[in-house]
Design a protein around this motif. Structure first.
Motif, PDB file in Angstrom:
ATOM      1  N   ASP A   1     -10.637  40.961  37.700  1.00 43.47           N
ATOM      2  CA  ASP A   1     -11.161  40.937  36.341  1.00 43.47           C
ATOM      3  C   ASP A   1     -11.168  42.366  35.813  1.00 43.47           C
ATOM      4  O   ASP A   1     -11.977  43.191  36.243  1.00 43.47           O
ATOM      5  CB  ASP A   1     -12.584  40.357  36.336  1.00 43.47           C
ATOM      6  N   HIS A   2     -10.262  42.660  34.868  1.00 37.76           N
ATOM      7  CA  HIS A   2     -10.107  44.020  34.351  1.00 37.76           C
ATOM      8  C   HIS A   2     -11.268  44.436  33.461  1.00 37.76           C
ATOM      9  O   HIS A   2     -11.435  45.626  33.192  1.00 37.76           O
ATOM     10  CB  HIS A   2      -8.795  44.133  33.565  1.00 37.76           C
ATOM     11  N   VAL A   3     -12.033  43.471  32.987  1.00 38.95           N
ATOM     12  CA  VAL A   3     -13.161  43.785  32.109  1.00 38.95           C
ATOM     13  C   VAL A   3     -14.406  44.096  32.923  1.00 38.95           C
ATOM     14  O   VAL A   3     -15.098  45.084  32.679  1.00 38.95           O
ATOM     15  CB  VAL A   3     -13.430  42.616  31.137  1.00 38.95           C
ATOM     16  N   ARG A   4     -14.686  43.263  33.919  1.00 36.87           N
ATOM     17  CA  ARG A   4     -15.890  43.452  34.732  1.00 36.87           C
ATOM     18  C   ARG A   4     -15.655  44.366  35.938  1.00 36.87           C
ATOM     19  O   ARG A   4     -16.584  44.739  36.618  1.00 36.87           O
ATOM     20  CB  ARG A   4     -16.392  42.097  35.241  1.00 36.87           C
ATOM     21  N   TYR A   5     -14.398  44.707  36.238  1.00 30.61           N
ATOM     22  CA  TYR A   5     -14.056  45.481  37.426  1.00 30.61           C
ATOM     23  C   TYR A   5     -14.507  44.746  38.699  1.00 30.61           C
ATOM     24  O   TYR A   5     -15.172  45.318  39.559  1.00 30.61           O
ATOM     25  CB  TYR A   5     -14.689  46.879  37.394  1.00 30.61           C
ATOM     26  N   VAL A   6     -14.160  43.479  38.787  1.00 30.16           N
ATOM     27  CA  VAL A   6     -14.535  42.665  39.937  1.00 30.16           C
ATOM     28  C   VAL A   6     -13.280  42.061  40.548  1.00 30.16           C
ATOM     29  O   VAL A   6     -12.405  41.563  39.831  1.00 30.16           O
ATOM     30  CB  VAL A   6     -15.510  41.534  39.532  1.00 30.16           C
ATOM     31  N   VAL A   7     -13.190  42.091  41.876  1.00 28.48           N
ATOM     32  CA  VAL A   7     -12.050  41.519  42.585  1.00 28.48           C
ATOM     33  C   VAL A   7     -12.519  40.335  43.427  1.00 28.48           C
ATOM     34  O   VAL A   7     -13.652  40.313  43.919  1.00 28.48           O
ATOM     35  CB  VAL A   7     -11.369  42.578  43.494  1.00 28.48           C
ATOM     36  N   TRP A   8     -11.654  39.338  43.537  1.00 29.15           N
ATOM     37  CA  TRP A   8     -11.896  38.208  44.433  1.00 29.15           C
ATOM     38  C   TRP A   8     -10.751  38.159  45.431  1.00 29.15           C
ATOM     39  O   TRP A   8      -9.605  37.951  45.047  1.00 29.15           O
ATOM     40  CB  TRP A   8     -11.993  36.905  43.651  1.00 29.15           C
ATOM     41  N   VAL A   9     -11.043  38.380  46.689  1.00 36.04           N
ATOM     42  CA  VAL A   9     -10.033  38.337  47.740  1.00 36.04           C
ATOM     43  C   VAL A   9      -9.886  36.870  48.153  1.00 36.04           C
ATOM     44  O   VAL A   9     -10.715  36.342  48.907  1.00 36.04           O
ATOM     45  CB  VAL A   9     -10.437  39.212  48.948  1.00 36.04           C
ATOM     46  N   ARG A  10      -8.833  36.216  47.688  1.00 32.28           N
ATOM     47  CA  ARG A  10      -8.706  34.770  47.887  1.00 32.28           C
ATOM     48  C   ARG A  10      -8.507  34.382  49.354  1.00 32.28           C
ATOM     49  O   ARG A  10      -8.774  33.247  49.736  1.00 32.28           O
ATOM     50  CB  ARG A  10      -7.522  34.239  47.059  1.00 32.28           C
ATOM     51  N   ILE A  11      -8.015  35.312  50.170  1.00 34.35           N
ATOM     52  CA  ILE A  11      -7.790  34.998  51.587  1.00 34.35           C
ATOM     53  C   ILE A  11      -8.961  35.445  52.460  1.00 34.35           C
ATOM     54  O   ILE A  11      -8.834  35.514  53.683  1.00 34.35           O
ATOM     55  CB  ILE A  11      -6.488  35.648  52.090  1.00 34.35           C
ATOM     56  N   TRP A  12     -10.095  35.744  51.834  1.00 38.24           N
ATOM     57  CA  TRP A  12     -11.245  36.273  52.571  1.00 38.24           C
ATOM     58  C   TRP A  12     -11.635  35.388  53.743  1.00 38.24           C
ATOM     59  O   TRP A  12     -11.847  35.856  54.860  1.00 38.24           O
ATOM     60  CB  TRP A  12     -12.412  36.438  51.609  1.00 38.24           C
ATOM     61  N   TRP A  13     -11.749  34.075  53.518  1.00 38.34           N
ATOM     62  CA  TRP A  13     -12.229  33.182  54.570  1.00 38.34           C
ATOM     63  C   TRP A  13     -11.164  32.854  55.608  1.00 38.34           C
ATOM     64  O   TRP A  13     -11.463  32.197  56.603  1.00 38.34           O
ATOM     65  CB  TRP A  13     -12.791  31.894  53.957  1.00 38.34           C
ATOM     66  N   ASP A  14      -9.939  33.321  55.386  1.00 35.52           N
ATOM     67  CA  ASP A  14      -8.930  33.215  56.444  1.00 35.52           C
ATOM     68  C   ASP A  14      -9.188  34.244  57.537  1.00 35.52           C
ATOM     69  O   ASP A  14      -8.675  34.114  58.655  1.00 35.52           O
ATOM     70  CB  ASP A  14      -7.518  33.436  55.879  1.00 35.52           C
ATOM     71  N   HIS A  15      -9.971  35.254  57.212  1.00 32.74           N
ATOM     72  CA  HIS A  15     -10.179  36.364  58.146  1.00 32.74           C
ATOM     73  C   HIS A  15     -11.652  36.657  58.423  1.00 32.74           C
ATOM     74  O   HIS A  15     -11.963  37.558  59.201  1.00 32.74           O
ATOM     75  CB  HIS A  15      -9.504  37.620  57.588  1.00 32.74           C
ATOM     76  N   HIS A  16     -12.549  35.920  57.787  1.00 40.06           N
ATOM     77  CA  HIS A  16     -13.979  36.037  58.035  1.00 40.06           C
ATOM     78  C   HIS A  16     -14.560  34.644  58.206  1.00 40.06           C
ATOM     79  O   HIS A  16     -14.010  33.672  57.697  1.00 40.06           O
ATOM     80  CB  HIS A  16     -14.677  36.772  56.890  1.00 40.06           C
ATOM     81  N   THR A  17     -15.638  34.532  58.913  1.00 40.39           N
ATOM     82  CA  THR A  17     -16.219  33.232  59.236  1.00 40.39           C
ATOM     83  C   THR A  17     -17.214  32.801  58.175  1.00 40.39           C
ATOM     84  O   THR A  17     -18.278  33.413  58.015  1.00 40.39           O
ATOM     85  CB  THR A  17     -16.914  33.288  60.612  1.00 40.39           C
ATOM     86  N   ALA A  18     -16.864  31.729  57.460  1.00 39.62           N
ATOM     87  CA  ALA A  18     -17.725  31.242  56.380  1.00 39.62           C
ATOM     88  C   ALA A  18     -19.061  30.751  56.901  1.00 39.62           C
ATOM     89  O   ALA A  18     -20.099  30.940  56.250  1.00 39.62           O
ATOM     90  CB  ALA A  18     -17.010  30.134  55.608  1.00 39.62           C
TER      91      ALA A  18
END
Length: 260
Positions: A78-95
């Motif tokens: 989000d270029h306005v809020r300066y927020v990123v969402w790493v869509r593959i996050w749960w492929d590499h971290h335990t939900a």
């Protein structure tokens, strides 16, 4: 003590999802999965110039790569809020770990900060990786507080138009709180130059600086934070909409360079 973050190496280097990624894309993904500003949900504030500097790129180089990652469905930015969402996050971290007793409160706090337009997709992906009990807990925790409907307000039989009922429902909607006398005097004494901030956002910037100060998170001089915000509004890449959130972030994470 610094935190330790482990990435599942086989899931990363042999992931079919990364088949079309360049070396730069993979470096950026590794950075997003381990960035100093990252949190436990994979949705967090990130300023392009800071992120690029940590890898050795310019802000423009970082933005070019993040656009490719968005096209591949691997991240959103989000270029306005300066927020990123790493869509593959749960492929590499335990939900399931972040719904444990020790992390539940923090997880909820982070989820409530996720931009509305991302929230449904985030929760759908997140819940798929949880147990039935964990999904139930998430649903209950995020359910809006119950609101007694108008049907619960009984009007005595024969009550005339001029009769006042003792069963009045008060307005429980949170209203913006005015600055306290202490907060106002602090800002006035520092004589912050807010001329670079649009008038409709100046109060939010004020509030954020005071909040950061009172919580001990103001790590830079207030005027430096205001200047960084003013630069953000002048940026051609997008104007920040959530002035308070970005000011709070800059108050704690501002580097020597002005964010873009």
């Amino acid at each position: 003590m610094g935190r330790q973050r482990t990435i599942r190496d086989q899931n990363f280097w042999r992931s079919p999802r990364l088949l079309n990624c360049t070396t730069e894309d993979k470096v950026a993904l590794l950075h997003l999965l381990t960035a100093p500003d990252s949190n436990i949900t994979g949705v967090y504030p990130l300023v392009p110039r800071i992120a690029g500097a940590e890898i050795g790129w310019t802000a423009d180089q970082w933005l070019q790569v993040i656009h490719r990652l968005q096209d591949e469905g691997l991240a959103r930015y989000d270029h306005v809020r300066y927020v990123v969402w790493v869509r593959i996050w749960w492929d590499h971290h335990t939900a399931t770990q972040v719904t444990g007793p020790k992390l539940r409160a923090r997880t909820l706090e982070e989820i409530r900060r996720i931009p509305d337009e991302w929230l449904d997709d985030f929760l759908r992906d997140f819940k798929e990786r949880l147990t039935v009990d964990q999904r139930r807990w998430i649903n209950d925790a995020l359910r809006p507080p119950s609101d007694p409907g108008l049907e619960e307000i009984s009007i005595p039989h024969g009550c005339g138009i001029d009769t006042v009922s003792d069963q009045i429902r008060h307005n429980t909607k949170l209203q913006p709180k005015p600055l306290t006398e202490t907060q106002t005097s602090y800002l006035a004494s520092n004589k912050l130059d807010m001329s670079g901030i649009p008038a409709e956002h100046q109060t939010d910037v004020h509030r954020a600086i005071v909040k950061a100060m009172t919580s001990g998170k103001l790590r830079f001089r207030p005027q430096l934070v205001v200047n960084a915000m003013a630069e953000s509004y002048r940026s051609a890449s997008g104007k920040p909409q959530n002035a308070m959130a970005l000011t709070l972030y800059l108050a704690e994470n501002l580097s020597g360079s002005v964010p873009r």
